[in-house]
Design an enzyme around this catalytic site. Sequence first.
Site, mmCIF file in Angstrom:
data_model
loop_
_atom_site.group_PDB
_atom_site.id
_atom_site.type_symbol
_atom_site.label_atom_id
_atom_site.label_comp_id
_atom_site.label_asym_id
_atom_site.label_seq_id
_atom_site.Cartn_x
_atom_site.Cartn_y
_atom_site.Cartn_z
ATOM 1 C CB CYS A 102 -0.925 0.006 1.216
ATOM 2 S SG CYS A 102 -2.132 1.346 1.196
ATOM 3 C CB VAL A 103 2.679 3.003 -2.298
ATOM 4 C CG1 VAL A 103 3.595 1.832 -2.004
ATOM 5 C CG2 VAL A 103 1.995 2.795 -3.640
#
Length: 122
Positions: A102-103
């Site tokens: 998750c960025v």
Amino acid sequence: MKLIQTDNAPGAIGPYSQAFATNGLVYTSGQIPVDPANGEVPEGIAAQAEQSCKNVGAILEAAGSGFDRVIKTTCFLADMGDFAAFNEVYARYFVSKPARSCVAVKTLPKNVLCEIEAIAEV
């Protein structure tokens, strides 16, 4: 390779496909929170995460898979401050807790707040 296409998720807005299945796996393209029925994007991270999950689910179903068979997701957020609210919705769909990245990204298509892509068993 088998092209996966469904009207229950938004069509591609560029030169790509919703998903492909090969060797017992389905690879979805990133799904932004566009409602396939009307092309609209809901307000707020919770509603957008919900719609993105629904879109991923529709593609998985079209491929003969489902959330319980997801191996890996990649999630993109426009603001990491939305991480907790995003996770609250995400956890209701991806109950098997697949591997995940998750960025935060600078901008997403249509200025949405999140995008989700998945790899799953067929």
